[in-house]
Design a protein around this motif. Structure first.
Motif, PDB file in Angstrom:
ATOM      1  N   VAL A  38      43.283  31.834  30.260  1.00 14.90           N
ATOM      2  CA  VAL A  38      42.139  32.542  30.671  1.00 14.90           C
ATOM      3  C   VAL A  38      42.259  33.491  31.774  1.00 14.90           C
ATOM      4  O   VAL A  38      42.050  34.564  31.892  1.00 14.90           O
ATOM      5  CB  VAL A  38      40.686  31.733  30.629  1.00 14.90           C
ATOM      6  CG1 VAL A  38      39.560  32.782  31.217  1.00 14.90           C
ATOM      7  CG2 VAL A  38      40.349  31.050  29.536  1.00 14.90           C
ATOM      8  N   GLN A  39      42.800  32.599  32.937  1.00 11.68           N
ATOM      9  CA  GLN A  39      43.306  33.248  34.257  1.00 11.68           C
ATOM     10  C   GLN A  39      44.294  34.370  34.094  1.00 11.68           C
ATOM     11  O   GLN A  39      44.188  35.554  34.541  1.00 11.68           O
ATOM     12  CB  GLN A  39      43.760  32.294  35.111  1.00 11.68           C
ATOM     13  CG  GLN A  39      42.571  31.392  35.792  1.00 11.68           C
ATOM     14  CD  GLN A  39      42.543  30.293  34.764  1.00 11.68           C
ATOM     15  OE1 GLN A  39      42.792  30.304  33.535  1.00 11.68           O
ATOM     16  NE2 GLN A  39      41.991  29.081  35.393  1.00 11.68           N
ATOM     17  N   LEU A  40      45.162  33.954  33.201  1.00 11.82           N
ATOM     18  CA  LEU A  40      46.324  34.821  32.838  1.00 11.82           C
ATOM     19  C   LEU A  40      45.797  36.186  32.222  1.00 11.82           C
ATOM     20  O   LEU A  40      46.141  37.296  32.546  1.00 11.82           O
ATOM     21  CB  LEU A  40      47.363  34.426  31.967  1.00 11.82           C
ATOM     22  CG  LEU A  40      48.679  35.117  31.546  1.00 11.82           C
ATOM     23  CD1 LEU A  40      49.266  35.787  32.869  1.00 11.82           C
ATOM     24  CD2 LEU A  40      49.420  34.308  30.672  1.00 11.82           C
ATOM     25  N   PHE A  41      44.940  35.873  31.191  1.00 10.54           N
ATOM     26  CA  PHE A  41      44.338  37.190  30.641  1.00 10.54           C
ATOM     27  C   PHE A  41      43.541  38.102  31.376  1.00 10.54           C
ATOM     28  O   PHE A  41      43.815  39.447  31.358  1.00 10.54           O
ATOM     29  CB  PHE A  41      43.539  36.663  29.449  1.00 10.54           C
ATOM     30  CG  PHE A  41      42.522  37.644  28.790  1.00 10.54           C
ATOM     31  CD1 PHE A  41      42.933  38.633  28.027  1.00 10.54           C
ATOM     32  CD2 PHE A  41      41.011  37.871  29.267  1.00 10.54           C
ATOM     33  CE1 PHE A  41      42.160  39.612  27.258  1.00 10.54           C
ATOM     34  CE2 PHE A  41      40.315  38.849  28.691  1.00 10.54           C
ATOM     35  CZ  PHE A  41      41.034  39.645  27.814  1.00 10.54           C
ATOM     36  N   HIS A  42      42.854  37.440  32.386  1.00 10.60           N
ATOM     37  CA  HIS A  42      41.978  38.493  33.244  1.00 10.60           C
ATOM     38  C   HIS A  42      43.059  39.188  34.159  1.00 10.60           C
ATOM     39  O   HIS A  42      42.725  40.314  34.692  1.00 10.60           O
ATOM     40  CB  HIS A  42      40.883  37.423  33.934  1.00 10.60           C
ATOM     41  CG  HIS A  42      39.889  37.262  33.195  1.00 10.60           C
ATOM     42  ND1 HIS A  42      38.903  38.186  32.779  1.00 10.60           N
ATOM     43  CD2 HIS A  42      39.366  35.979  32.666  1.00 10.60           C
ATOM     44  CE1 HIS A  42      37.916  37.427  32.148  1.00 10.60           C
ATOM     45  NE2 HIS A  42      38.243  36.266  31.822  1.00 10.60           N
ATOM     46  N   ARG A  43      43.649  38.465  34.622  1.00 15.75           N
ATOM     47  CA  ARG A  43      44.950  39.146  35.658  1.00 15.75           C
ATOM     48  C   ARG A  43      45.518  40.366  34.839  1.00 15.75           C
ATOM     49  O   ARG A  43      45.674  41.422  35.549  1.00 15.75           O
ATOM     50  CB  ARG A  43      46.012  38.104  36.386  1.00 15.75           C
ATOM     51  CG  ARG A  43      45.304  37.161  37.141  1.00 15.75           C
ATOM     52  CD  ARG A  43      46.117  36.621  38.299  1.00 15.75           C
ATOM     53  NE  ARG A  43      45.890  37.815  39.214  1.00 15.75           N
ATOM     54  CZ  ARG A  43      46.652  37.578  40.535  1.00 15.75           C
ATOM     55  NH1 ARG A  43      47.644  36.489  40.764  1.00 15.75           N
ATOM     56  NH2 ARG A  43      46.535  38.339  41.522  1.00 15.75           N
ATOM     57  N   LEU A  44      46.237  40.026  33.669  1.00 12.11           N
ATOM     58  CA  LEU A  44      46.985  41.048  33.128  1.00 12.11           C
ATOM     59  C   LEU A  44      46.110  42.285  32.589  1.00 12.11           C
ATOM     60  O   LEU A  44      46.460  43.229  32.623  1.00 12.11           O
ATOM     61  CB  LEU A  44      47.697  40.332  31.820  1.00 12.11           C
ATOM     62  CG  LEU A  44      48.644  39.457  32.069  1.00 12.11           C
ATOM     63  CD1 LEU A  44      49.253  38.942  30.695  1.00 12.11           C
ATOM     64  CD2 LEU A  44      49.950  40.172  32.858  1.00 12.11           C
ATOM     65  N   GLU A  45      44.827  41.897  32.194  1.00  9.59           N
ATOM     66  CA  GLU A  45      43.738  42.820  31.901  1.00  9.59           C
ATOM     67  C   GLU A  45      43.428  43.729  32.743  1.00  9.59           C
ATOM     68  O   GLU A  45      43.194  45.208  32.673  1.00  9.59           O
ATOM     69  CB  GLU A  45      42.664  42.326  31.143  1.00  9.59           C
ATOM     70  CG  GLU A  45      41.578  43.342  30.548  1.00  9.59           C
ATOM     71  CD  GLU A  45      40.360  42.728  30.155  1.00  9.59           C
ATOM     72  OE1 GLU A  45      39.866  43.417  28.996  1.00  9.59           O
ATOM     73  OE2 GLU A  45      39.707  41.958  30.795  1.00  9.59           O
TER      74      GLU A  45
END
Length: 596
Positions: free
Chosen positions: A129-136
């Motif tokens: 989830v954290q990775l998704f938000h940072r990449l997004e």
């Protein structure tokens, strides 16, 4: 072989940024350094088959895994730190620099991405989830051109490009180097920016696909490459701008890099008109309400995709795979679907008017209420397809395979079905008026209450077909095989059946006003109760036929074969023409008519 583990450990340490006594400290590991083992390479046993390409992939996978884990570490108790960058282990600026450094060299491959995701899943440090938000967040900034439009002192694509130029110049004499991603040499500013953004897009697509398979992540990770659907029902064009930006370097660049990763993606409401998406993989993707008019989608894979209400008007969909796709209410008008696979597809109420479906496969597809007026279906396969209530006005279905198809209540007026195979087809209440049915196979078909008025049926096969209550007003069935056909209660008034084979046919209670049966074979046919007023039976074979209670007013029986014919006791023969020349008239009938 005994030295291979030591070399591998050395490579792992090299990637993780640790130091050993025999190499200097480096800020980062660039793609060209991955296989520059120097003196360590010379320590390998000569019998070891060492593949530089495979090692390069392994190193890249490990480096990606380590970075993706590090980017999600934070010093805050909160799951997602606020604007205070210091709470992240890697702040926003450093994150952006590392992304360009790691992903700006070339395109990620499916093999590498799948391996990295698999490695992340097995690690406890994986925080999707954290990775998704940072990449997004990076992706949205990249889409807005924030990085490439930055001033020179802060321009990350420019910095990466300059570093790569310096590295390439230093490595001109190094013949052993291998590019990490299949790119690198000659990469300019735009290429660096495009590779970086598309690689982040690939990672986001894979995270989305992974999350949608996990119940606990499904609501938390939902990626829209073209941005979420507009609440005012407007299309979103962000993805189209990315495609066009990527293809500015080379036509098909986006499809070649990202095409295989689009599977399972969420593209609902996206505007992709005129896009070049040739050969991409949209299998299982959601493109409901998307606009793809005039797009080039030749060879694309849409298997099991959600395409409800999508617009493909005038699109190139030749040789696409749409098997199992949901295309209900989709607009495919004037689309090129030649050679397409639509087996099992749902095309309920879809608009396929003027579409080219020649040589396509639509077996087991759902096409009820679909609009196929003017469509070209020549040489297509539609076995067991449901086209009930479909509109096929003027459509070309010549030489199509339509075995066991359901065309009940469909409108096929003026359609061309010449040479088509409709064996065991269902056409109850179907409008076949003025239809071309030359050499069409309708054997064992069910055409109850069908309208074949003025249809051209020369050479057609209707043997053992059920035509109860069918209408043949003015139809031409000259020489047609109607053996064993059921035409009870049918209206064949004015029809042309000369030289047709109606052996064993059931024409009981049929309306045959002025019908031409001259020289037809009506052997053992059942004409009881039929109205043959004005019918022409000259030269016809009525041997063993049943004419009981038939109305024979002004009927022509000249030279007809009446051998063993059955008639009613109170049969009315007044007005019958040609009895004096009829052949093999039963003696009992001669006596009744006084023709000794």
């Amino acid at each position: 072989m005994s030295q291979l583990p030591q070399v591998w450990k050395l490579l792992q340490n090299y990637v993780r940024g640790t130091r050993s006594k025999d190499r200097p400290i480096t800020k980062y590991v660039d793609s060209h350094s991955f296989l520059s083992l120097g003196k360590h390479e010379r320590k390998l046993d000569k019998n070891v088959n060492f593949s530089q390409a495979n090692v390069q992939k392994e190193i890249l996978c490990q480096r990606l895994q380590i970075s993706l884990e590090a980017w999600t570490i934070n010093d805050s108790s909160e799951e997602f730190p606020t604007s205070d960058d210091l709470q992240w282990g890697v702040d926003h600026r450093q994150l952006h620099e590392e992304i360009y450094d790691l992903l700006g060299n070339g395109a990620l491959t499916l093999e590498i991405v799948e391996k990295v995701i698999a490695l992340l899943i097995t690690e406890r440090q994986f925080r999707p989830v954290q990775l998704f938000h940072r990449l997004e967040d990076f992706y949205q900034r990249w889409c807005r051109g924030e990085f490439i439009d930055a001033p020179p002192s802060e321009n990350l694509p420019q910095r990466k490009s300059l570093e790569m130029i310096t590295q390439n110049q230093a490595m001109v004499s190094d013949r052993r180097s291998v590019i990490a991603y299949g790119g690198g040499n000659g990469i300019g500013l735009r290429q660096v920016d495009i590779y970086t953004g598309l690689n982040v897009l690939i990672l986001l697509l894979e995270l989305h696909r992974y999350a949608q398979e996990q119940a606990e992540l499904r609501q938390q990770i939902n990626f829209y490459p073209s941005s979420p659907p507009d609440t005012d029902n407007f299309f979103t064009s962000q993805l189209l701008r990315i495609i066009n930006y990527s293809d500015a370097i080379e036509i098909g660049n986006f499809s070649n890099i990202v095409g295989e990763f689009l599977r399972g993606g969420n593209f609902c409401g996206a505007y992709l008109g005129n896009a070049n998406l040739m050969g991409v993989n949209f299998s299982g993707a959601n493109l409901s309400g998307a606009y793809l008019g005039d797009a080039n989608l030749a060879g694309a894979n849409f298997q099991d995709a959600n395409l409800i209400g999508a617009n493909f008007g005038d699109a190139n969909l030749s040789s696409v795979n749409l098997s199992g796709a949901n295309l209900s209410r989709a607009d495919l008008s004037s689309a090129n679907l030649t050679g397409a696979n639509l087996s099992g597809a749902n095309l309920h109420r879809a608009d396929l008017s003027r579409a080219d479906l020649s040589s396509s496969i639509l077996n087991d597809s759902e096409l009820c209420y679909a609009n196929l007026s003017g469509a070209n279906l020549r040489d297509a396969e539609l076995c067991r397809a449901n086209l009930s209530n479909a509109i096929l006005f003027g459509a070309n279905l010549s030489d199509t395979i339509l075995n066991h198809i359901d065309l009940s209540r469909a409108d096929l007026c003026r359609a061309d079905l010449s040479g088509a195979d409709l064996n065991h087809a269902t056409l109850n209440g179907t409008n076949l008026s003025d239809t071309i049915l030359f050499s069409t196979n309708l054997s064992d078909a069910i055409l109850v209450a069908a309208d074949l008025s003025y249809a051209k049926l020369n050479g057609a096969k209707l043997n053992y077909a059920k035509l109860n209550g069918a209408m043949f007003l003015g139809a031409d069935l000259s020489g047609v095989d109607l053996t064993g056909v059921v035409l009870s209660d049918a209206d064949l008034s004015g029809g042309i059946f000369n030289e047709a084979d109606l052996t064993g046919a059931d024409l009981s209670d049929a309306v045959l006003l002025g019908t031409d049966f001259s020289f037809a074979n009506l052997n053992s046919a059942n004409l009881s109760g039929s109205n043959l007023s004005g019918a022409m039976l000259n030269g016809a074979d009525l041997s063993s036929a049943n004419l009981s209670y038939a109305i024979l007013d002004d009927t022509d029986l000249s030279e007809a074969n009446l051998d063993e014919m059955t008639w009613g006791e109170k049969q009315q023969w007044e007005g019958v023409r040609g009895l004096e020349t009829a052949l093999n008239m039963p003696e009992a009938l001669r006596e009744q008519l006084g023709l000794r």
